[in-house]
Design a protein around this motif. Structure first.
Motif, PDB file in Angstrom:
ATOM      1  N   ARG A 179       0.947  -1.554  -0.360  1.00 60.52           N
ATOM      2  CA  ARG A 179       0.349  -0.040  -0.186  1.00 60.52           C
ATOM      3  C   ARG A 179       0.849   1.337  -0.099  1.00 60.52           C
ATOM      4  NH1 ARG A 179      -4.781   0.184   4.333  1.00 60.52           N
ATOM      5  NH2 ARG A 179      -5.665   1.042   2.455  1.00 60.52           N
ATOM      6  N   PRO A 180       0.748   1.941  -0.571  1.00 62.54           N
ATOM      7  CA  PRO A 180       2.114   2.424  -1.272  1.00 62.54           C
ATOM      8  C   PRO A 180       2.436   4.016  -0.855  1.00 62.54           C
ATOM      9  CG  PRO A 180       0.987   2.052  -3.436  1.00 62.54           C
ATOM     10  CD  PRO A 180       0.784   2.026  -2.503  1.00 62.54           C
ATOM     11  N   LYS A 181       0.628   4.246  -0.188  1.00 57.47           N
ATOM     12  CA  LYS A 181       0.204   5.479   0.345  1.00 57.47           C
ATOM     13  C   LYS A 181       1.580   6.443   1.285  1.00 57.47           C
ATOM     14  CE  LYS A 181      -3.072   4.804   3.107  1.00 57.47           C
ATOM     15  NZ  LYS A 181      -4.290   4.284   3.120  1.00 57.47           N
ATOM     16  N   LEU A 182       2.973   5.720   1.931  1.00 56.56           N
ATOM     17  CA  LEU A 182       3.431   5.925   3.322  1.00 56.56           C
ATOM     18  C   LEU A 182       4.810   6.852   2.217  1.00 56.56           C
ATOM     19  CD1 LEU A 182       3.938   3.412   5.598  1.00 56.56           C
ATOM     20  CD2 LEU A 182       2.273   5.270   5.714  1.00 56.56           C
ATOM     21  N   ILE A 183       5.058   5.380   0.773  1.00 58.08           N
ATOM     22  CA  ILE A 183       6.036   5.950   0.025  1.00 58.08           C
ATOM     23  C   ILE A 183       5.342   7.521  -0.826  1.00 58.08           C
ATOM     24  CG2 ILE A 183       7.496   5.690  -1.907  1.00 58.08           C
ATOM     25  CD1 ILE A 183       7.181   2.334  -0.733  1.00 58.08           C
ATOM     26  N   ILE A 184       4.230   7.685  -1.073  1.00 55.05           N
ATOM     27  CA  ILE A 184       3.772   8.315  -2.103  1.00 55.05           C
ATOM     28  C   ILE A 184       3.934  10.073  -1.097  1.00 55.05           C
ATOM     29  CG2 ILE A 184       1.777   9.347  -2.611  1.00 55.05           C
ATOM     30  CD1 ILE A 184       0.760   6.990  -3.942  1.00 55.05           C
ATOM     31  N   ASN A 185       3.613   9.861   0.136  1.00 59.10           N
ATOM     32  CA  ASN A 185       3.855  10.371   1.302  1.00 59.10           C
ATOM     33  C   ASN A 185       4.852  11.491   1.748  1.00 59.10           C
ATOM     34  OD1 ASN A 185       2.350  12.402   2.735  1.00 59.10           O
ATOM     35  ND2 ASN A 185       1.835  10.971   4.108  1.00 59.10           N
ATOM     36  N   ALA A 186       5.447  10.355   1.569  1.00 60.11           N
ATOM     37  CA  ALA A 186       7.362  10.392   1.746  1.00 60.11           C
ATOM     38  C   ALA A 186       8.049  11.269   0.641  1.00 60.11           C
ATOM     39  CB  ALA A 186       7.977   9.972   2.256  1.00 60.11           C
ATOM     40  N   LEU A 187       7.382  11.070  -0.838  1.00 61.61           N
ATOM     41  CA  LEU A 187       8.187  11.478  -1.801  1.00 61.61           C
ATOM     42  C   LEU A 187       8.738  13.063  -1.809  1.00 61.61           C
ATOM     43  CD1 LEU A 187       6.760   9.764  -4.768  1.00 61.61           C
ATOM     44  CD2 LEU A 187       9.547   9.675  -4.003  1.00 61.61           C
ATOM     45  N   PRO A 188       8.179  13.816  -1.445  1.00 63.30           N
ATOM     46  CA  PRO A 188       8.399  15.460  -1.306  1.00 63.30           C
ATOM     47  C   PRO A 188       9.182  15.419  -0.714  1.00 63.30           C
ATOM     48  CG  PRO A 188       6.048  14.951  -1.737  1.00 63.30           C
ATOM     49  CD  PRO A 188       5.972  13.856  -1.767  1.00 63.30           C
ATOM     50  N   VAL A 189       8.777  15.532   0.967  1.00 62.39           N
ATOM     51  CA  VAL A 189       9.901  15.624   1.599  1.00 62.39           C
ATOM     52  C   VAL A 189      10.751  15.435   1.818  1.00 62.39           C
ATOM     53  CG1 VAL A 189       8.915  13.835   3.234  1.00 62.39           C
ATOM     54  CG2 VAL A 189      10.090  16.070   4.189  1.00 62.39           C
ATOM     55  N   PHE A 190      11.279  13.776   1.160  1.00 60.14           N
ATOM     56  CA  PHE A 190      12.630  13.424   0.829  1.00 60.14           C
ATOM     57  C   PHE A 190      13.309  14.157  -0.306  1.00 60.14           C
ATOM     58  CE2 PHE A 190      10.983  10.086   3.942  1.00 60.14           C
ATOM     59  CZ  PHE A 190      12.412  10.522   5.091  1.00 60.14           C
ATOM     60  N   ALA A 191      12.806  14.821  -1.351  1.00 59.79           N
ATOM     61  CA  ALA A 191      12.419  15.252  -2.329  1.00 59.79           C
ATOM     62  C   ALA A 191      13.450  16.322  -2.125  1.00 59.79           C
ATOM     63  CB  ALA A 191      11.980  15.826  -3.625  1.00 59.79           C
ATOM     64  N   ALA A 192      12.435  17.256  -1.522  1.00 63.03           N
ATOM     65  CA  ALA A 192      13.190  18.371  -0.197  1.00 63.03           C
ATOM     66  C   ALA A 192      14.113  18.969   0.424  1.00 63.03           C
ATOM     67  CB  ALA A 192      11.872  19.179   0.479  1.00 63.03           C
ATOM     68  N   MET A 193      14.531  17.346   0.746  1.00 63.28           N
ATOM     69  CA  MET A 193      15.948  17.059   1.992  1.00 63.28           C
ATOM     70  C   MET A 193      16.877  17.298   1.214  1.00 63.28           C
ATOM     71  SD  MET A 193      14.876  18.061   4.894  1.00 63.28           S
ATOM     72  CE  MET A 193      16.133  16.870   5.573  1.00 63.28           C
ATOM     73  N   VAL A 194      16.894  16.687  -0.335  1.00 63.69           N
ATOM     74  CA  VAL A 194      17.832  16.514  -1.158  1.00 63.69           C
ATOM     75  C   VAL A 194      18.555  18.126  -1.580  1.00 63.69           C
ATOM     76  CG1 VAL A 194      19.150  15.851  -3.844  1.00 63.69           C
ATOM     77  CG2 VAL A 194      17.350  13.946  -2.622  1.00 63.69           C
ATOM     78  N   PHE A 195      17.651  19.330  -1.800  1.00 57.74           N
ATOM     79  CA  PHE A 195      17.660  20.092  -1.902  1.00 57.74           C
ATOM     80  C   PHE A 195      18.388  21.544  -0.826  1.00 57.74           C
ATOM     81  CE2 PHE A 195      15.394  18.780  -5.651  1.00 57.74           C
ATOM     82  CZ  PHE A 195      15.522  19.704  -6.630  1.00 57.74           C
ATOM     83  N   PHE A 196      17.423  20.403   0.284  1.00 53.85           N
ATOM     84  CA  PHE A 196      18.269  21.513   1.566  1.00 53.85           C
ATOM     85  C   PHE A 196      19.824  21.047   2.272  1.00 53.85           C
ATOM     86  CE2 PHE A 196      18.072  21.372   6.884  1.00 53.85           C
ATOM     87  CZ  PHE A 196      17.602  22.636   6.445  1.00 53.85           C
ATOM     88  N   ASN A 197      19.277  19.618   2.048  1.00 56.60           N
ATOM     89  CA  ASN A 197      21.245  19.066   2.598  1.00 56.60           C
ATOM     90  C   ASN A 197      22.442  19.581   1.342  1.00 56.60           C
ATOM     91  OD1 ASN A 197      20.922  17.778   4.335  1.00 56.60           O
ATOM     92  ND2 ASN A 197      20.489  15.797   3.450  1.00 56.60           N
ATOM     93  N   LYS A 198      21.763  20.446   0.381  1.00 56.46           N
ATOM     94  CA  LYS A 198      22.843  19.828  -0.753  1.00 56.46           C
ATOM     95  C   LYS A 198      23.197  22.371  -0.530  1.00 56.46           C
ATOM     96  CE  LYS A 198      22.929  22.618  -5.394  1.00 56.46           C
ATOM     97  NZ  LYS A 198      24.288  22.199  -5.617  1.00 56.46           N
ATOM     98  N   ALA A 199      22.576  22.501   0.621  1.00 52.46           N
ATOM     99  CA  ALA A 199      22.517  23.763   0.775  1.00 52.46           C
ATOM    100  C   ALA A 199      23.496  23.456   1.791  1.00 52.46           C
ATOM    101  CB  ALA A 199      20.930  24.691   1.190  1.00 52.46           C
ATOM    102  N   MET A 200      23.156  22.861   2.753  1.00 52.01           N
ATOM    103  CA  MET A 200      24.260  22.658   4.017  1.00 52.01           C
ATOM    104  C   MET A 200      25.371  22.340   3.951  1.00 52.01           C
ATOM    105  SD  MET A 200      21.861  21.687   7.013  1.00 52.01           S
ATOM    106  CE  MET A 200      21.311  19.394   6.761  1.00 52.01           C
ATOM    107  N   ILE A 201      25.565  21.130   3.274  1.00 53.45           N
ATOM    108  CA  ILE A 201      26.568  20.808   2.367  1.00 53.45           C
ATOM    109  C   ILE A 201      27.813  21.646   1.707  1.00 53.45           C
ATOM    110  CG2 ILE A 201      27.966  19.358   0.977  1.00 53.45           C
ATOM    111  CD1 ILE A 201      25.647  17.305   1.445  1.00 53.45           C
ATOM    112  N   GLU A 202      27.159  22.818   1.074  1.00 59.48           N
ATOM    113  CA  GLU A 202      27.785  23.855   0.429  1.00 59.48           C
ATOM    114  C   GLU A 202      28.334  25.079   1.351  1.00 59.48           C
ATOM    115  OE1 GLU A 202      25.872  23.683  -4.418  1.00 59.48           O
ATOM    116  OE2 GLU A 202      25.278  25.387  -3.137  1.00 59.48           O
ATOM    117  N   LEU A 203      27.048  25.234   2.155  1.00 56.94           N
ATOM    118  CA  LEU A 203      27.609  26.676   3.361  1.00 56.94           C
ATOM    119  C   LEU A 203      29.196  26.413   4.124  1.00 56.94           C
ATOM    120  CD1 LEU A 203      27.453  29.246   3.977  1.00 56.94           C
ATOM    121  CD2 LEU A 203      25.378  28.638   5.758  1.00 56.94           C
ATOM    122  N   LYS A 204      28.199  24.878   4.996  1.00 60.51           N
ATOM    123  CA  LYS A 204      29.362  25.239   6.149  1.00 60.51           C
ATOM    124  C   LYS A 204      30.981  24.831   6.176  1.00 60.51           C
ATOM    125  CE  LYS A 204      29.416  22.550  10.269  1.00 60.51           C
ATOM    126  NZ  LYS A 204      28.955  21.538  11.503  1.00 60.51           N
TER     127      LYS A 204
END
Length: 369
Positions: A105-130
């Motif tokens: 029942r892929p509802k958990l995965i469907i719900n998780a996709l946007p937040v983890f996609a956003a975290m990719v860009f968020f982590n990119k920002a952290m990795i570049e700045l620190k």
């Protein structure tokens, strides 16, 4: 056979439609990463050259390390939740049912996709700045923070106050272990709140507060109040060094019991001076402390037992950040204030988001899958 094919096509179309709606309904998770990348660009563009973190490499790191580790941690935490809170007849069977539902029942995965996609860009920002923080604004606040620590603690360095209580080999080792558990706690929170059946208010509040705290604290304030921390006080050429006694004890204890954080501290300094690729040094504010407080605030809404566990853990992180020489006490206090503000602001935003018609329609669609 035609009926089966038609049903399968219909289900696939519903899943595809829900994936699109999931990103539309959870657009807000991309706002702070976009702002983080924008402020990074404004600060980093002044440097003659600076490193970048390609999105595909950040995604690969998430898929190859964070995702499997996080899923394991989430399952262990879920099992503990069954045993301590829900108490079904068979916690193992209940966990097995959860795993089956995750796959079938892929509802958990469907719900998780946007937040983890956003975290990719968020982590990119952290990795570049620190790693670039001292290049944008060289370390210049360490003496001030040392003096503020003394002023707040009646003229005594905070580590000196803690030493009679924490200055024992096995106590220090336990604190070292707890400090490293922070990554486990982080993955637990990410995946616990990421893989939920609904885009609920608590889930939204946790991720928004986490991102906001790191953008404000780990980004903007870390640059404005650039400092290295007590461990590097002497390395910065500052004298006299009030932390000589602390590190004399820690290095002596390391000869009897392994304190691997000392190797990590040396590795970070080697990166700073160019011996190895830089990972980044930043003391003010303490994002370990800020994150630990957010864990406590979020999990307190899951269960009282988890809330008290993470509250105790937040206290351990605050004490450990001083005792292990990572931070000035004021770094931890600032991290706590940032967490409290971010939790409040995210609460206002999450209540508004939960009331949107699109959010309600999306949750109804998930429930019907």
């Amino acid at each position: 056979m035609a009926y089966i094919d038609s049903a399968s096509t219909s289900r696939s179309a519903r899943i595809a439609s829900l994936i699109v709606m999931s990103f539309r309904a959870q657009w807000f998770f991309f706002v702070i990463p976009a702002l983080y990348l924008l402020t990074n660009w404004l600060m980093l563009s002044r440097l003659p050259k600076h490193g970048t973190a390609p999105v595909h490499l950040v995604l690969l790191d998430l898929l190859s390390f964070a995702l499997p580790v996080g899923l394991i941690v989430m399952l262990v935490l879920r099992l503990g939740y069954f045993v301590l809170v829900l108490k079904p007849e068979s916690p193992i069977k209940a966990l097995g049912s959860d795993i089956v539902n995750l796959v079938t029942r892929p509802k958990l995965i469907i719900n998780a996709l946007p937040v983890f996609a956003a975290m990719v860009f968020f982590n990119k920002a952290m990795i570049e700045l620190k790693p670039a923080i001292p290049a944008i604004n060289p370390f210049s606040w360490d003496v001030a923070f040392m003096e503020w620590d003394r002023a707040l603690h009646f003229g005594v360095d905070p580590w000196v106050i803690l030493q009679p209580v924490l200055g024992y080999d096995y106590v220090t080792f336990a604190i070292n272990m707890a400090y490293n558990f922070w990554f486990v706690a982080l993955f637990s929170a990410w995946f616990w709140f990421g893989f939920q059946k609904q885009a609920g208010e608590l889930r939204t509040r946790f991720f928004l507060s986490y991102m906001l705290a790191w953008w404000i604290g780990g980004g903007l304030l870390a640059v404005a109040f650039s400092s290295a921390g007590p461990v590097y006080y002497d390395e910065l050429g500052l004298s006299p060094d009030p932390y000589v006694g602390l590190f004399a004890y820690l290095n002596d204890a390391d000869t009897r019991i392994p304190l691997w954080f000392l190797d990590t501290q040396q590795m970070l300094w080697d990166g700073y001076i160019g011996k190895i690729p830089a990972l980044g040094i930043s003391a003010m504010p303490s994002m370990h402390n800020a994150s630990a407080v957010l864990f406590a605030l979020a999990f307190a809404h899951v269960s009282k037992k988890l809330g008290w566990f993470f509250a105790a853990y937040a206290v351990m992180i605050l004490l450990g950040s001083v005792h292990l020489g990572w931070h000035y006490a004021i770094d931890g206090y600032a991290g706590i204030l940032i967490a409290a503000f971010s939790w409040w602001a995210a609460g206002v935003a999450s209540r508004w988001i939960s009331g949107l018609a699109l959010t309600r329609r999306y949750n109804e669609g998930l429930a019907s899958l």
